[in-house]
Write a protein that holds these residues in place. Structure first.
Motif, PDB file in Angstrom:
ATOM      1  N   LEU A  93     -35.427 -38.865 -11.819  1.00  0.00           N
ATOM      2  CA  LEU A  93     -35.675 -39.778 -12.790  1.00  0.00           C
ATOM      3  C   LEU A  93     -35.347 -39.301 -14.080  1.00  0.00           C
ATOM      4  O   LEU A  93     -35.812 -38.079 -14.175  1.00  0.00           O
ATOM      5  N   ALA A  94     -34.701 -39.862 -14.900  1.00  0.00           N
ATOM      6  CA  ALA A  94     -34.334 -39.661 -16.355  1.00  0.00           C
ATOM      7  C   ALA A  94     -33.541 -38.405 -16.321  1.00  0.00           C
ATOM      8  O   ALA A  94     -33.912 -37.614 -17.292  1.00  0.00           O
ATOM      9  N   GLY A  95     -32.589 -38.046 -15.531  1.00  0.00           N
ATOM     10  CA  GLY A  95     -31.996 -36.639 -15.280  1.00  0.00           C
ATOM     11  C   GLY A  95     -30.769 -36.893 -16.097  1.00  0.00           C
ATOM     12  O   GLY A  95     -30.106 -37.905 -16.348  1.00  0.00           O
ATOM     13  N   ALA A  96     -30.060 -35.747 -16.261  1.00  0.00           N
ATOM     14  CA  ALA A  96     -28.637 -35.748 -16.754  1.00  0.00           C
ATOM     15  C   ALA A  96     -27.922 -34.695 -16.058  1.00  0.00           C
ATOM     16  O   ALA A  96     -28.186 -33.470 -16.052  1.00  0.00           O
ATOM     17  N   LEU A  97     -26.491 -34.852 -15.706  1.00  0.00           N
ATOM     18  CA  LEU A  97     -25.801 -33.813 -15.145  1.00  0.00           C
ATOM     19  C   LEU A  97     -24.405 -34.085 -16.122  1.00  0.00           C
ATOM     20  O   LEU A  97     -23.774 -35.129 -16.394  1.00  0.00           O
ATOM     21  N   ARG A 108     -27.984 -37.769   0.911  1.00  0.00           N
ATOM     22  CA  ARG A 108     -28.597 -38.415   2.152  1.00  0.00           C
ATOM     23  C   ARG A 108     -29.786 -38.782   1.421  1.00  0.00           C
ATOM     24  O   ARG A 108     -30.696 -38.166   1.110  1.00  0.00           O
ATOM     25  N   ARG A 109     -30.044 -40.214   1.343  1.00  0.00           N
ATOM     26  CA  ARG A 109     -31.431 -40.900   0.965  1.00  0.00           C
ATOM     27  C   ARG A 109     -31.735 -40.173  -0.395  1.00  0.00           C
ATOM     28  O   ARG A 109     -32.824 -39.678  -0.409  1.00  0.00           O
ATOM     29  N   VAL A 110     -30.735 -40.537  -1.304  1.00  0.00           N
ATOM     30  CA  VAL A 110     -31.077 -39.722  -2.683  1.00  0.00           C
ATOM     31  C   VAL A 110     -31.027 -41.071  -3.731  1.00  0.00           C
ATOM     32  O   VAL A 110     -30.318 -42.149  -3.618  1.00  0.00           O
ATOM     33  N   ARG A 111     -32.227 -40.945  -4.520  1.00  0.00           N
ATOM     34  CA  ARG A 111     -32.281 -42.196  -5.641  1.00  0.00           C
ATOM     35  C   ARG A 111     -32.005 -41.609  -7.087  1.00  0.00           C
ATOM     36  O   ARG A 111     -32.610 -40.525  -7.438  1.00  0.00           O
ATOM     37  N   PHE A 112     -30.915 -41.926  -7.836  1.00  0.00           N
ATOM     38  CA  PHE A 112     -30.940 -41.776  -9.383  1.00  0.00           C
ATOM     39  C   PHE A 112     -31.492 -42.786  -9.995  1.00  0.00           C
ATOM     40  O   PHE A 112     -30.966 -44.001  -9.841  1.00  0.00           O
ATOM     41  N   GLU A 113     -32.481 -42.620 -10.902  1.00  0.00           N
ATOM     42  CA  GLU A 113     -32.791 -43.606 -11.722  1.00  0.00           C
ATOM     43  C   GLU A 113     -33.004 -43.343 -13.115  1.00  0.00           C
ATOM     44  O   GLU A 113     -33.450 -42.055 -13.660  1.00  0.00           O
ATOM     45  N   GLY A 114     -32.373 -44.010 -14.046  1.00  0.00           N
ATOM     46  CA  GLY A 114     -32.254 -43.695 -15.486  1.00  0.00           C
ATOM     47  C   GLY A 114     -31.429 -42.402 -16.003  1.00  0.00           C
ATOM     48  O   GLY A 114     -31.800 -41.794 -16.912  1.00  0.00           O
ATOM     49  N   CYS A 115     -30.651 -42.087 -14.825  1.00  0.00           N
ATOM     50  CA  CYS A 115     -29.845 -40.606 -15.115  1.00  0.00           C
ATOM     51  C   CYS A 115     -28.384 -40.988 -15.958  1.00  0.00           C
ATOM     52  O   CYS A 115     -27.936 -42.261 -15.793  1.00  0.00           O
ATOM     53  N   VAL A 133     -29.692 -46.471  -9.910  1.00  0.00           N
ATOM     54  CA  VAL A 133     -30.421 -47.492 -10.887  1.00  0.00           C
ATOM     55  C   VAL A 133     -30.513 -47.211 -12.079  1.00  0.00           C
ATOM     56  O   VAL A 133     -31.107 -46.295 -12.760  1.00  0.00           O
ATOM     57  N   ASP A 134     -29.867 -48.099 -13.243  1.00  0.00           N
ATOM     58  CA  ASP A 134     -29.985 -48.174 -14.329  1.00  0.00           C
ATOM     59  C   ASP A 134     -29.459 -46.851 -14.861  1.00  0.00           C
ATOM     60  O   ASP A 134     -30.067 -46.064 -15.677  1.00  0.00           O
ATOM     61  N   CYS A 135     -28.469 -46.648 -14.484  1.00  0.00           N
ATOM     62  CA  CYS A 135     -27.678 -45.059 -14.616  1.00  0.00           C
ATOM     63  C   CYS A 135     -26.445 -45.308 -15.492  1.00  0.00           C
ATOM     64  O   CYS A 135     -25.655 -46.308 -15.386  1.00  0.00           O
TER      65      CYS A 135
END
Length: 215
Positions: A93-97, A108-115, A133-135
């Motif tokens: 959540l809210a991460g940055a790379l 596998r079965r990973v969710r990025f949200e707001g990243c 999601v919203d990335c």
């Protein structure tokens, strides 16, 4: 998906971790927070049923590190090596790379949200049941990657590289913007809307060598 740390099934068993993780470390039911590290060697580590919050890593390496049942919030990697890492049942959540090398990673079965993913190398990576999601994905390189059951709801894709990627049940209909910089011919297996097809038509024409001229 858990929205807060307290919502995690293993939240009560989390133990605070002081300091920075080390190479080949095994971190189970650990809460890593408030860590800002530079040029660290955390290769071959393993995190399971853990939480990572307010975390920043500049350069350094986490190559071959595993993340199993890990919840991350406000985690940031800049110029870090994440090649050949393995991620399963992970939420970010809210991460940055930024400027990250994650070539050959398996998600596998990973969710990025707001990243935000900026100039991330995911060449030859495997993404299965992954949702963005919203990335914002800017100049993300998926060349030679395998994507299966991947979605992009509310996400913006800018300068995406898809050379030789293999897509199966990749749903782009929820994306708010799609810009394919290279490899548009590898979109076989993706689902898009009619409007997205219209927007991508010039790129498809260029890939097929079609000259569009009204004169």
């Amino acid at each position: 998906m858990p929205r807060d740390l307290a919502d995690l099934p293993w939240a009560r068993g989390l133990e605070p971790f002081d300091g920075a993780p080390e190479a080949e470390g095994d971190y189970e039911r650990t809460h890593l927070t408030g860590v800002d590290i530079i040029d660290a060697d955390i290769r071959n580590a393993r995190f399971s049923e853990s939480a990572i919050t307010d975390f920043a890593m500049n350069r350094g390496s986490m190559r071959h590190t595993r993340f199993d049942d890990v919840w991350l919030r406000d985690a940031r990697w800049v110029g870090t090596e994440l090649a050949d890492t393995a991620w399963q049942d992970v939420e970010l959540l809210a991460g940055a790379l930024s400027g990250v090398d994650a070539g050959g990673a398996v998600l596998r079965r990973v969710r990025f949200e707001g990243c935000k993913l900026d100039s991330v190398n995911l060449r030859s990576a495997t993404l299965r049941n992954v949702s963005f999601v919203d990335c914002v994905l800017r100049d993300t390189d998926l060349g030679g990657a395998t994507l299966t059951d991947v979605t992009f709801d509310g996400s913006r894709l800018q300068g995406l590289l898809l050379n030789n990627a293999r897509l199966t049940r990749v749903d782009l209909r929820g994306a708010v913007g799609i810009d394919i910089a290279d490899g548009i011919e590898s979109m076989r297996g993706a689902t898009i809307t009619t409007m997205q097809l219209v927007d991508l038509a010039p790129a498809f024409a260029r890939a097929m060598g079609i000259i569009v001229s009204d004169s």
